[in-house]
Design a protein around this motif. Structure first.
Motif, PDB file in Angstrom:
ATOM      1  N   THR A  97       1.014  -1.315   0.207  1.00 16.98           N
ATOM      2  CA  THR A  97       0.044   0.013   0.065  1.00 16.98           C
ATOM      3  C   THR A  97       0.926   1.187   0.067  1.00 16.98           C
ATOM      4  N   ASP A  98       1.971   1.335   0.832  1.00 17.95           N
ATOM      5  CA  ASP A  98       2.970   2.558   0.908  1.00 17.95           C
ATOM      6  C   ASP A  98       3.499   2.703  -0.477  1.00 17.95           C
ATOM      7  N   LEU A  99       4.136   1.617  -1.203  1.00 16.99           N
ATOM      8  CA  LEU A  99       4.727   1.609  -2.360  1.00 16.99           C
ATOM      9  C   LEU A  99       3.778   2.263  -3.288  1.00 16.99           C
TER      10      LEU A  99
ATOM     11  N   ALA B 172      -5.110  13.669 -13.901  1.00 15.48           N
ATOM     12  CA  ALA B 172      -5.383  12.609 -13.293  1.00 15.48           C
ATOM     13  C   ALA B 172      -6.244  12.641 -11.787  1.00 15.48           C
ATOM     14  N   VAL B 173      -5.739  13.698 -11.445  1.00 16.72           N
ATOM     15  CA  VAL B 173      -6.665  13.976 -10.145  1.00 16.72           C
ATOM     16  C   VAL B 173      -8.140  14.437 -10.345  1.00 16.72           C
ATOM     17  N   LYS B 174      -8.060  15.061 -11.620  1.00 15.52           N
ATOM     18  CA  LYS B 174      -9.731  15.550 -11.941  1.00 15.52           C
ATOM     19  C   LYS B 174     -10.414  14.649 -12.460  1.00 15.52           C
ATOM     20  N   ILE B 175      -9.805  13.629 -13.247  1.00 13.39           N
ATOM     21  CA  ILE B 175     -10.220  12.503 -13.746  1.00 13.39           C
ATOM     22  C   ILE B 175     -10.690  11.510 -12.614  1.00 13.39           C
ATOM     23  N   HIS B 176      -9.764  11.365 -11.663  1.00 14.63           N
ATOM     24  CA  HIS B 176     -10.096  10.449 -10.359  1.00 14.63           C
ATOM     25  C   HIS B 176     -11.626  11.150  -9.893  1.00 14.63           C
ATOM     26  N   GLN B 177     -11.614  12.577  -9.612  1.00 13.70           N
ATOM     27  CA  GLN B 177     -12.643  13.032  -8.926  1.00 13.70           C
ATOM     28  C   GLN B 177     -13.927  12.717  -9.992  1.00 13.70           C
TER      29      GLN B 177
ATOM     30  N   TRP C 104      11.457   9.977 -23.352  1.00 13.86           N
ATOM     31  CA  TRP C 104      10.517   9.981 -22.127  1.00 13.86           C
ATOM     32  C   TRP C 104      11.385   9.507 -20.782  1.00 13.86           C
ATOM     33  N   LEU C 105      11.779   8.426 -20.969  1.00 14.80           N
ATOM     34  CA  LEU C 105      12.629   7.837 -20.068  1.00 14.80           C
ATOM     35  C   LEU C 105      13.738   8.599 -19.587  1.00 14.80           C
ATOM     36  N   ALA C 106      14.473   9.236 -20.424  1.00 14.53           N
ATOM     37  CA  ALA C 106      15.598  10.009 -20.168  1.00 14.53           C
ATOM     38  C   ALA C 106      15.197  11.076 -19.294  1.00 14.53           C
ATOM     39  N   ALA C 107      13.949  11.751 -19.779  1.00 13.87           N
ATOM     40  CA  ALA C 107      13.598  13.091 -19.274  1.00 13.87           C
ATOM     41  C   ALA C 107      12.976  12.871 -17.730  1.00 13.87           C
ATOM     42  N   TRP C 108      12.299  11.649 -17.530  1.00 15.96           N
ATOM     43  CA  TRP C 108      11.416  11.427 -16.449  1.00 15.96           C
ATOM     44  C   TRP C 108      11.842  10.397 -15.366  1.00 15.96           C
ATOM     45  N   GLY C 109      12.804   9.404 -15.889  1.00 12.69           N
ATOM     46  CA  GLY C 109      13.334   8.377 -15.136  1.00 12.69           C
ATOM     47  C   GLY C 109      12.325   7.445 -14.364  1.00 12.69           C
ATOM     48  N   TYR C 110      12.588   7.056 -13.283  1.00 16.83           N
ATOM     49  CA  TYR C 110      11.716   6.053 -12.613  1.00 16.83           C
ATOM     50  C   TYR C 110      10.534   6.576 -11.982  1.00 16.83           C
ATOM     51  N   ARG C 111       9.390   6.049 -12.541  1.00 15.51           N
ATOM     52  CA  ARG C 111       8.112   6.557 -11.773  1.00 15.51           C
ATOM     53  C   ARG C 111       7.055   5.826 -12.519  1.00 15.51           C
ATOM     54  N   ALA C 112       5.857   5.669 -12.251  1.00 15.85           N
ATOM     55  CA  ALA C 112       4.770   5.209 -13.005  1.00 15.85           C
ATOM     56  C   ALA C 112       4.499   6.014 -14.307  1.00 15.85           C
ATOM     57  N   ASN C 113       4.505   5.186 -15.371  1.00 10.18           N
ATOM     58  CA  ASN C 113       4.223   5.974 -16.588  1.00 10.18           C
ATOM     59  C   ASN C 113       2.715   6.152 -16.620  1.00 10.18           C
ATOM     60  N   HIS C 114       1.952   5.248 -16.135  1.00 12.54           N
ATOM     61  CA  HIS C 114       0.737   5.621 -16.146  1.00 12.54           C
ATOM     62  C   HIS C 114      -0.119   4.767 -15.100  1.00 12.54           C
ATOM     63  N   PHE C 115      -1.183   5.064 -14.484  1.00 13.23           N
ATOM     64  CA  PHE C 115      -2.112   4.181 -13.526  1.00 13.23           C
ATOM     65  C   PHE C 115      -3.169   3.866 -14.539  1.00 13.23           C
ATOM     66  N   THR C 116      -4.043   2.896 -14.173  1.00 15.56           N
ATOM     67  CA  THR C 116      -5.351   2.384 -14.844  1.00 15.56           C
ATOM     68  C   THR C 116      -6.505   2.184 -14.059  1.00 15.56           C
TER      69      THR C 116
ATOM     70  N   LEU D  39       4.072   5.867  -5.629  1.00 12.52           N
ATOM     71  CA  LEU D  39       3.890   6.036  -6.878  1.00 12.52           C
ATOM     72  C   LEU D  39       2.704   6.760  -7.388  1.00 12.52           C
ATOM     73  N   TRP D  40       1.691   6.799  -6.639  1.00 12.83           N
ATOM     74  CA  TRP D  40       0.686   7.678  -6.981  1.00 12.83           C
ATOM     75  C   TRP D  40       0.924   9.053  -6.924  1.00 12.83           C
ATOM     76  N   GLN D  41       1.369   9.502  -5.616  1.00 14.68           N
ATOM     77  CA  GLN D  41       1.715  10.846  -5.251  1.00 14.68           C
ATOM     78  C   GLN D  41       2.752  11.415  -6.346  1.00 14.68           C
ATOM     79  N   GLN D  42       3.628  10.730  -6.684  1.00 15.05           N
ATOM     80  CA  GLN D  42       4.542  11.120  -7.648  1.00 15.05           C
ATOM     81  C   GLN D  42       4.161  11.291  -9.231  1.00 15.05           C
ATOM     82  N   PHE D  43       3.162  10.368  -9.473  1.00 15.87           N
ATOM     83  CA  PHE D  43       2.383  10.409 -10.794  1.00 15.87           C
ATOM     84  C   PHE D  43       1.576  11.620 -10.944  1.00 15.87           C
ATOM     85  N   ILE D  44       0.694  11.961  -9.817  1.00 11.13           N
ATOM     86  CA  ILE D  44      -0.143  13.196 -10.105  1.00 11.13           C
ATOM     87  C   ILE D  44       0.444  14.512  -9.885  1.00 11.13           C
ATOM     88  N   ALA D  45       1.905  14.543  -9.459  1.00 12.95           N
ATOM     89  CA  ALA D  45       2.492  15.621  -9.413  1.00 12.95           C
ATOM     90  C   ALA D  45       2.910  16.274 -10.554  1.00 12.95           C
TER      91      ALA D  45
END
Length: 266
Positions: A6-8, A23-28, A154-166, A12-18
């Protein structure tokens, strides 16, 4: 789900929405105040020994995930595998890696330089999965990669993170199918990835998918700062197999088009 998982996922989610405010608007919009279940999360990497798919998979395996089917995206020079957890509410994890040896000497040199900058103590740890771009590179290097691979750039610019949630459409309250989700998104002004059609797949392959076009966010390179595609939100509807179970895998032809959600050029 256990606390460590859950913590992991929350990291990933907090880094993603930053960098993906849509995604925050769609989630709502889709959740209407209720929790949304994730179908899967996607991660990207290079196939170099210290950071290959198996390295990113290690933390998930330690959390109880098991390796499942593997996929090849020949035209994009990408290999992928997904991982599932015994807990059906835990999202699937889709990890892809770029086959670096299939690129030019110039591109390979840039990729190796990026990876050489990583902290070796972080490799294979849960923290690596949301460590972002620990490396630094110049904008012209990003552009050189972009000429050969949107994925590599994309990977060079953003590195390690969730590319997308679904979003798991099957568990989404108030929506009967993916088409209804897409209509709601359109009416709210969101732009969807149209590569291969807005809905990729369908009941005939037991999986229908759609996704937004990636948001854009600023990336500061060594020499310049630019607004480039960040991450996107995906939506998946799964169908029952002949044995009555929901299909849990992926469809290569559809996933190939989903990759285009982070394209920076037409």
């Amino acid at each position: 789900m256990e606390r460590a998982l859950t913590d992991l996922l929350e990291h990933l989610w907090q880094q993603f929405i930053a960098v993906t405010p849509s995604a925050v608007k769609i989630h709502q919009l889709l959740g209407q105040g209720q929790p949304i279940q994730n179908d899967h999360i996607a991660l990207r990497t290079f196939d170099l020994p210290s950071v290959g798919l198996e390295v990113l998979a290690r933390p998930w395996l330690e959390l109880g995930y098991q390796g499942q089917a593997e996929y090849e995206f020949t035209s994009k020079k990408i290999h992928a595998q997904y991982f599932s957890h015994p807990d059906p509410t835990a999202p699937l994890i889709f990890i892809s890696e770029l086959k670096t040896a299939e690129f030019s000497d110039c591109a390979q040199a840039i990729m190796r330089d990026l990876v050489a900058q990583l902290d070796s103590n972080l490799l294979g740890t849960p923290e690596m999965l949301y460590s972002g771009a620990q490396w630094r590179t110049q904008y012209h290097c990003y552009q050189a990669l972009l000429e050969e691979s949107e994925y590599a750039a994309w990977l060079a610019a953003w590195g390690y993170r969730a590319n997308h949630f679904t979003v798991n459409v099957n568990e989404l309250k108030g929506f009967s199918d993916l088409a209804q989700v897409n209509l709601t998104l359109h009416q709210a002004g969101f732009h969807l990835n149209t590569a291969g059609g807005e809905i990729k797949g369908g009941a005939d392959v037991y999986l229908a998918q759609s996704s937004t076009v990636a948001d854009k966010a600023e990336v500061t390179f060594l020499d310049e700062t630019h607004l480039i595609p960040s991450c996107f939100y995906e939506f998946a509807q799964r169908y029952e197999l002949p044995n009555g179970e929901l299909y849990r895998g992926f469809v290569e032809a559809s996933a190939d088009k989903i990759f285009h959600s982070t394209d920076s050029k037409g």
